[in-house]
Motif scaffolding. Structure first.
Motif, PDB file in Angstrom:
ATOM      1  N   THR A 107       0.826  -1.203   0.000  1.00 18.80           N
ATOM      2  CA  THR A 107       0.000   0.000   0.000  1.00 18.80           C
ATOM      3  C   THR A 107       0.858   1.249   0.000  1.00 18.80           C
ATOM      4  O   THR A 107       0.623   2.190  -0.776  1.00 18.80           O
ATOM      5  CB  THR A 107      -0.931  -0.002   1.221  1.00 18.80           C
ATOM      6  N   VAL A 143      -5.882  -4.705  -3.555  1.00 21.53           N
ATOM      7  CA  VAL A 143      -6.777  -4.562  -2.399  1.00 21.53           C
ATOM      8  C   VAL A 143      -7.798  -5.693  -2.380  1.00 21.53           C
ATOM      9  O   VAL A 143      -8.040  -6.330  -1.335  1.00 21.53           O
ATOM     10  CB  VAL A 143      -7.484  -3.192  -2.424  1.00 21.53           C
ATOM     11  N   ALA A 176      -2.841  -5.664  -0.565  1.00 19.23           N
ATOM     12  CA  ALA A 176      -2.645  -4.281  -0.140  1.00 19.23           C
ATOM     13  C   ALA A 176      -3.729  -3.979   0.896  1.00 19.23           C
ATOM     14  O   ALA A 176      -4.916  -4.222   0.637  1.00 19.23           O
ATOM     15  CB  ALA A 176      -2.731  -3.322  -1.316  1.00 19.23           C
ATOM     16  N   MET A 192      -5.676   1.085   3.795  1.00 17.57           N
ATOM     17  CA  MET A 192      -5.673   2.143   2.794  1.00 17.57           C
ATOM     18  C   MET A 192      -5.684   3.543   3.395  1.00 17.57           C
ATOM     19  O   MET A 192      -5.351   4.527   2.712  1.00 17.57           O
ATOM     20  CB  MET A 192      -6.883   1.969   1.869  1.00 17.57           C
TER      21      MET A 192
END
Length: 225
Positions: free
Chosen positions: A149, A178, A183, A186
């Motif tokens: 990320t 994501v 990832a 956020m």
């Protein structure tokens, strides 16, 4: 010698049977987690992450052998669930049984992880390529997902300044990461995503995608996409 990063843990003795795994000690107010990856073949060859028990920490993009500094450090914050996953490697590290005995496995980077018990002089650490311990490898994957990320955030910030046409493809790639869990957290790149959303010089399609990435993953609007 105390490692540059350490995971400080309070220690709680609880009864358990001979066939049960010892419980991971509960976090204490001064606890820290640490992970460092050195992988020359990777797009980002050397980085480290440090996370405290309260979820606050830092990500450092390093040159090999360099120490973290104010110019390389980015503050981060993670959820309690992520802190719990990061703690999963505790038992393997404490036993010193991190590296797999399997031969011929591909090299996926030199990994260093460390845990302590509330004192900088009381630490355990492991350096390894791959482990058969599932909880340890889950902790590694969690650290790597946080780093992924942060690395996307660096790319997006650069493209927003110098290559706005490249944002659409990069946001697509981040969305896939994501969705697949590679990832996470956020909120750590929310400022750069928000700046893209608010910039009318960026194509509308990319702005909409960036806005979706800012939505909580369990929100109805996010689930509908």
């Amino acid at each position: 010698m105390t490692p540059p990063y350490a995971w400080a843990l309070s220690f709680l003795l609880l009864p358990f049977g001979p066939q049960q795994a010892a419980p991971v000690p509960p976090p204490g107010s001064g606890d820290l987690s640490s992970f460092e990856l050195d992988w020359p073949q990777a797009p980002v060859p050397h980085w480290s992450i440090e996370i405290a028990a309260d979820g606050k920490g830092r990500y450092d993009l390093l040159s090999k052998g360099a120490r973290p500094s104010a110019t390389t450090m980015q503050p981060i914050v993670v959820t309690p669930a992520t802190v719990s996953r990061l703690r999963g490697g505790y038992h393997a590290v404490k036993r010193g049984s991190c590296e797999t005995r399997s031969k011929g496995l591909a090299k996926t980077g030199v990994k260093h992880i460390a845990y302590t018990f509330g004192s900088p002089d009381a630490w355990s650490s492991c350096t390894f390529n791959y482990s058969d311990d599932k909880a340890l490898m889950d902790a590694v994957a969690t650290f790597q997902a946080i780093a992924e990320t942060m690395q996307f955030g660096v790319t997006l910030e650069h493209q927003h300044r110098y290559d706005r046409l490249g944002l659409d493809a990069t946001i697509d790639n981040l969305s896939v990461e994501v969705k697949d869990g590679r990832a996470i957290e956020m909120q750590n790149i929310a400022p750069v995503l928000q700046s893209i959303v608010e910039d009318d010089r960026v194509i509308e399609r990319a702005r909409r995608k960036a806005a979706r990435l800012l939505q909580p993953s369990d929100s109805p609007a996010s689930s509908a996409q």
